[in-house]
Each structure stands twice: as C-alpha cells, then as structure tokens.
Design an enzyme around this catalytic site. Structure first.
Site, PDB file in Angstrom:
ATOM      1  N   ARG A   1      -9.497   0.841   9.682  1.00  0.00           N
ATOM      2  CA  ARG A   1      -8.757  -0.085   9.680  1.00  0.00           C
ATOM      3  C   ARG A   1     -10.024  -1.254  10.539  1.00  0.00           C
ATOM      4  O   ARG A   1      -9.292  -2.219  10.785  1.00  0.00           O
ATOM      5  CB  ARG A   1      -7.645  -0.747  10.924  1.00  0.00           C
ATOM      6  CG  ARG A   1      -6.235  -1.386   9.528  1.00  0.00           C
ATOM      7  CD  ARG A   1      -4.775   0.040  10.300  1.00  0.00           C
ATOM      8  NE  ARG A   1      -3.897  -1.223  10.147  1.00  0.00           N
ATOM      9  CZ  ARG A   1      -3.228  -0.749   9.625  1.00  0.00           C
ATOM     10  NH1 ARG A   1      -3.113   0.036   8.865  1.00  0.00           N
ATOM     11  NH2 ARG A   1      -1.301  -1.404   9.639  1.00  0.00           N
TER      12      ARG A   1
ATOM     13  N   ARG B   1      11.494  -2.067  10.101  1.00  0.00           N
ATOM     14  CA  ARG B   1      10.777  -1.016  11.153  1.00  0.00           C
ATOM     15  C   ARG B   1      10.723  -1.992  12.327  1.00  0.00           C
ATOM     16  O   ARG B   1      10.845  -3.586  12.156  1.00  0.00           O
ATOM     17  CB  ARG B   1       9.515  -0.787  10.638  1.00  0.00           C
ATOM     18  CG  ARG B   1       8.469   0.325  10.412  1.00  0.00           C
ATOM     19  CD  ARG B   1       7.909   0.331   9.470  1.00  0.00           C
ATOM     20  NE  ARG B   1       6.918  -0.006  10.113  1.00  0.00           N
ATOM     21  CZ  ARG B   1       5.517  -0.029   9.698  1.00  0.00           C
ATOM     22  NH1 ARG B   1       4.942   0.521   8.498  1.00  0.00           N
ATOM     23  NH2 ARG B   1       4.218  -0.864   9.809  1.00  0.00           N
TER      24      ARG B   1
ATOM     25  N   ARG C   1       0.111  -8.908  13.285  1.00  0.00           N
ATOM     26  CA  ARG C   1      -0.180  -8.126  12.872  1.00  0.00           C
ATOM     27  C   ARG C   1      -1.467  -8.780  11.502  1.00  0.00           C
ATOM     28  O   ARG C   1      -2.441  -7.839  10.826  1.00  0.00           O
ATOM     29  CB  ARG C   1       0.670  -6.785  12.114  1.00  0.00           C
ATOM     30  CG  ARG C   1       1.211  -5.889  13.059  1.00  0.00           C
ATOM     31  CD  ARG C   1       2.726  -5.634  12.505  1.00  0.00           C
ATOM     32  NE  ARG C   1       2.318  -4.910  11.083  1.00  0.00           N
ATOM     33  CZ  ARG C   1       3.382  -4.373  10.813  1.00  0.00           C
ATOM     34  NH1 ARG C   1       5.007  -5.667  10.572  1.00  0.00           N
ATOM     35  NH2 ARG C   1       3.599  -3.826   9.468  1.00  0.00           N
TER      36      ARG C   1
ATOM     37  N   LYS D   1       0.766  -1.414   0.238  1.00  0.00           N
ATOM     38  CA  LYS D   1      -0.466  -0.746  -0.101  1.00  0.00           C
ATOM     39  C   LYS D   1       0.632   0.993   0.475  1.00  0.00           C
ATOM     40  O   LYS D   1       0.536   2.213  -0.492  1.00  0.00           O
ATOM     41  CB  LYS D   1      -0.989  -0.559   1.404  1.00  0.00           C
ATOM     42  CG  LYS D   1      -1.961  -0.906   0.865  1.00  0.00           C
ATOM     43  CD  LYS D   1      -3.148  -0.827   2.717  1.00  0.00           C
ATOM     44  CE  LYS D   1      -2.652  -0.917   3.507  1.00  0.00           C
ATOM     45  NZ  LYS D   1      -1.961  -2.266   4.655  1.00  0.00           N
TER      46      LYS D   1
ATOM     47  N   ARG E   1      12.086  -5.737   4.343  1.00  0.00           N
ATOM     48  CA  ARG E   1      11.746  -4.659   4.070  1.00  0.00           C
ATOM     49  C   ARG E   1      12.222  -3.121   5.032  1.00  0.00           C
ATOM     50  O   ARG E   1      13.086  -3.343   5.863  1.00  0.00           O
ATOM     51  CB  ARG E   1      10.148  -3.691   4.489  1.00  0.00           C
ATOM     52  CG  ARG E   1       9.630  -2.592   4.471  1.00  0.00           C
ATOM     53  CD  ARG E   1       8.521  -2.001   4.418  1.00  0.00           C
ATOM     54  NE  ARG E   1       7.552  -2.104   5.618  1.00  0.00           N
ATOM     55  CZ  ARG E   1       5.816  -1.970   5.775  1.00  0.00           C
ATOM     56  NH1 ARG E   1       5.569  -1.768   4.547  1.00  0.00           N
ATOM     57  NH2 ARG E   1       5.558  -2.463   7.112  1.00  0.00           N
TER      58      ARG E   1
HETATM   59  P1  AMP Z   1       1.658   0.484   9.257  1.00  0.00           P
HETATM   60  O1  AMP Z   1       2.029   1.657   8.956  1.00  0.00           O
HETATM   61  O2  AMP Z   1       0.103   0.735   8.036  1.00  0.00           O
HETATM   62  O3  AMP Z   1       1.495  -0.896   9.005  1.00  0.00           O
HETATM   63  O4  AMP Z   1       0.535   0.844  11.267  1.00  0.00           O
HETATM   64  C1  AMP Z   1       1.861   0.644  11.694  1.00  0.00           C
HETATM   65  C2  AMP Z   1       1.001   0.200  12.793  1.00  0.00           C
HETATM   66  O5  AMP Z   1       0.093   1.584  13.211  1.00  0.00           O
HETATM   67  C3  AMP Z   1      -0.483  -1.031  13.750  1.00  0.00           C
HETATM   68  O6  AMP Z   1       0.118  -1.709  13.187  1.00  0.00           O
HETATM   69  C4  AMP Z   1      -1.105  -0.357  13.721  1.00  0.00           C
HETATM   70  O7  AMP Z   1      -0.376  -0.022  15.687  1.00  0.00           O
HETATM   71  C5  AMP Z   1      -1.215   1.535  13.683  1.00  0.00           C
HETATM   72  N1  AMP Z   1      -2.293   1.636  12.958  1.00  0.00           N
HETATM   73  C6  AMP Z   1      -2.076   2.621  11.479  1.00  0.00           C
HETATM   74  N2  AMP Z   1      -3.197   2.664  10.974  1.00  0.00           N
HETATM   75  C7  AMP Z   1      -4.079   2.508  12.229  1.00  0.00           C
HETATM   76  C8  AMP Z   1      -5.653   2.666  12.744  1.00  0.00           C
HETATM   77  N3  AMP Z   1      -6.060   2.742  10.678  1.00  0.00           N
HETATM   78  N4  AMP Z   1      -6.082   2.137  13.643  1.00  0.00           N
HETATM   79  C9  AMP Z   1      -5.577   1.560  13.947  1.00  0.00           C
HETATM   80  N5  AMP Z   1      -4.363   1.479  14.116  1.00  0.00           N
HETATM   81  C10 AMP Z   1      -3.609   2.117  13.690  1.00  0.00           C
END
Ligand code: AMP
Length: 215
Positions: free
Chosen positions: A89, A161, A172, A14, A128
């Site tokens: 989400r 990360r 996740r 994404k 990554r």
């Molecule tokens: P991402 O970079 O999208 O993989 O997000 C990293 C982390 O941020 C996720 O594993 C969640 O802990 C938190 N996070 C990101 N977006 C959301 C969301 N829309 N709702 C809840 N937690 C989020």
C-alpha cells in the site's frame, strides 16, 4: 500457478473479487486487512496497536505490515500461488516486498488496478456489510443478503466495519490518494500493470479480470 496483486481504492471491490478468484484459480487469498482484523479479534498484543491505526483509517506502519505479510506469504500453502488484496500500500512496502520476492525466487505475474469513480466507491463502502462468522461480503443495495442482517453462506450476523462509517471513509480515501495511488506508476513501469473498469456491474468486472488472467 499465479501470483497477483489487486490494487485500487478501499471499497472498489478487491475483497469481493479476490474471494471468487482464489476459488476459481486455486490461489490463497491474502488480505492484509483481514489478517489484521483477525489479529485484533484473537486478542494478540499486536491487535491493540493495529486497531489504533485502523479505526482512524490510517496506515499501519510499514515495518509491522511487511513482517506480518511476508511471513504469511512464506507459509507453504502460498506455494500454489496467491492473490494479494490490500498489500502493498506504499512505495516503501512495494520495494521491501520486491526484495522478499527475490529472496523467495518468485515474481508477481500481474497487478490488477481496479478503478471506479469516488462517488461509486463511497456508496459501496457505506453500504458494505460483513459476516462476523465467515467474512462474507454483502452490500445493502448491490449485494443484499436474502434475509436482513444475516449471512447467506453461514447464517452468521452481518455487521458494518467501524472504518466504513462517517469521516473514517474520507480519511481512507485521502490516504489512498496520497500514499497508495503512486503504486500504479510503480507497477506500470515494471510492465505488469493491467487496468480494470470496476465501476460497471460486479459480474462484468469479474469476467474482465478472468479473461485477462486466462490470456
Ligand atoms: P482494508 O481491509 O484493506 O480496507 O484495510 C483496513 C485497514 O487496515 C486500513 O485502513 C489500514 O489501517 C490497515 N491496512 C491494511 N493493509 C495495509 C497495508 N498494506 N499497509 C498499511 N495499513 C494497512
């Protein structure tokens, strides 16, 4: 002007596609994960709370997420259109977001659901690497930087990360299946969902997305 949501498991691509699409279509890339990581980096008090959830691979509570993201979307730059990456989400987030859109007299044009097999996703996540400076996305095999550990765009340092390591990845992916995947039917019922094969070559996936958006 377009308003798009990118849906799909963590690691499906994404972020990578959102960066390119935002440039090509002149949209603001709104990544909830990036916004939260920036908040942590800046030392704001909310950062501590966010980090607690993110390091474990758990979702940040809806109340916090909705406030931060809807606030971001209300900023004037988003008037030219946006591409949402990582939000909503949960069904609850999607419903709150629908209400906010109504208040802003806006609607989402398309929800792109990126799909790939779990093995491919795990491979993408473990390999990554991100630039500490500009946020550029690399992969040690699929998108290798020209020089090991160094960003092609700004020569910043690449890092892995914390939540792309070990058990957090599995957590996740479980969270995705249990709490996020149901958004696919939510948006399908609204008639705005398009499914994209994200297992093939990155450029092919990107071309498929662009074709859909230009229709
Ligand atoms: P991402 O970079 O999208 O993989 O997000 C990293 C982390 O941020 C996720 O594993 C969640 O802990 C938190 N996070 C990101 N977006 C959301 C969301 N829309 N709702 C809840 N937690 C989020």
């Amino acid at each position: 002007m377009l308003r798009i949501i990118l849906l799909g498991a963590p690691g499906v691509g994404k972020g990578t596609h959102a960066v390119e699409l935002s440039k090509e279509f002149g949209l603001v890339h709104v990544s909830s994960g990036d916004i939260f990581r920036d908040a942590i980096k800046s030392g704001r008090s909310i950062g501590e709370t966010l980090k607690g959830y993110m390091d474990k691979g758990e979702l940040v509570p809806d109340r916090i997420v909705n406030e931060i993201i809807i606030d971001r979307l209300n900023r004037s730059d988003c008037e030219k259109g946006f591409i949402l990456d990582g939000y909503p989400r949960t069904i609850n987030q999607a419903k709150i977001f629908d209400n906010a859109l109504q208040e802003m007299e806006q609607k989402i044009d398309m929800v792109l659901n990126l799909v790939a097999d779990e093995k491919v996703i795990k491979f993408r996540l473990t390999g990554r690497r991100i630039c500490r400076n500009c946020g550029g996305n690399f992969h040690i095999v699929n998108i290798p930087p020209k020089n090991d550990g160094i960003c092609d765009y700004c020569s910043g340092e690449l890092y892995q990360r914390e939540d792309d390591k070990g058990g957090t990845i599995s957590n996740r992916l479980t969270v995705y299946k249990e709490q996020t995947a149901e958004l696919i039917s939510y948006y399908r019922e609204k008639g705005i969902l398009k499914t994209i094969n994200a297992e093939v070559d990155r450029l092919e996936t990107y071309r498929d997305i662009v074709r859909l958006l230009r229709k």
